[in-house]
Design an enzyme around this catalytic site. Sequence first.
Site, mmCIF file in Angstrom:
data_model
loop_
_atom_site.group_PDB
_atom_site.id
_atom_site.type_symbol
_atom_site.label_atom_id
_atom_site.label_comp_id
_atom_site.label_asym_id
_atom_site.label_seq_id
_atom_site.Cartn_x
_atom_site.Cartn_y
_atom_site.Cartn_z
ATOM 1 N N HIS A 1 -7.737 25.662 3.275
ATOM 2 C CA HIS A 1 -6.716 24.745 3.340
ATOM 3 C C HIS A 1 -6.736 23.686 4.630
ATOM 4 C CE1 HIS A 1 -4.156 27.673 5.546
ATOM 5 N NE2 HIS A 1 -3.812 26.499 6.120
ATOM 6 N N ASP B 1 -9.839 31.401 0.773
ATOM 7 C CA ASP B 1 -9.479 30.370 1.851
ATOM 8 C C ASP B 1 -10.206 30.547 2.960
ATOM 9 O OD1 ASP B 1 -7.972 28.448 3.013
ATOM 10 O OD2 ASP B 1 -6.201 29.649 3.788
ATOM 11 N N SER C 1 -2.938 28.234 11.309
ATOM 12 C CA SER C 1 -3.886 28.451 10.226
ATOM 13 C C SER C 1 -5.412 27.854 10.640
ATOM 14 C CB SER C 1 -3.715 27.178 9.243
ATOM 15 O OG SER C 1 -2.383 27.496 8.500
#
Length: 262
Positions: free
Chosen positions: A76, A121, A216
Amino acid sequence: MHGLVVLLVCLAVGSAFAGTIGVSNADPFEREGRIVGGEDTTIRAHPYQVSLQNKKGSHFCGGSLINEDTVVTAAHCLVGKKIAKVFVRLGSTLYNEGGIVVAVRALTYNADYSSKTMENDVGILKLAEKVKETDDIRYIELATETPPTGTTAVVTGWGSKCYFWCMTLPKTLQAVYVNIVDWKTCASDEYKYGEVIYDTMVCAYEKKKDACQGDSGGPLAIGNTLVGIVSWGYACASNLLPGVYSDVPALRKWILNASQTL
């Protein structure tokens, strides 16, 4: 990764509605990868950590250096990114100065990545030049097996130090120690996630400690072994809502293949 301000708004909306609609029904964009309860650390203590940045030097995601020209991060973080606009800072405790900044020659992410469920992911970037190891730059190994529940790991990054109300990122690298929670346990009644946890994920939990927005793509590590990639979670450091990471052992084959072929 959405811009920090946009992400904060989304997370605030997610928090406001979680209590009424239930965790499993929340919009996946309200649960982006999320260091709360951590402390300042140095890049020498975590020399595999890198910062993904735009042309202006703004940090938007973390990553882990796995060999001389490959960085592992979250899918992402890479969706919609143009190669010419992504740079990697290595070997610095501060995300905005020091170390070296290297351009990216290629990037990709798992074709089975789902922005709805956050499965698979994972993505990689290939650096435009090879990077040698130093005291502050080291390659990290990929875990071959998911550690047992209760194993202590460390998550690092330059993400927000609190949920929602912190509008700036810390310039100094942060670290927090958390305990591994395998995906089946994380999906059990012991925690609040339920059916939204899948077998390509691993969780990590410690009360009032977590990764947060801006972290992230960064590493969840045990020693010099990468066991997880910061992926998502509801809010940050919330009770019985562990941080959720991409499980490196489950995705190791894809990472190695992509690294060799890209």
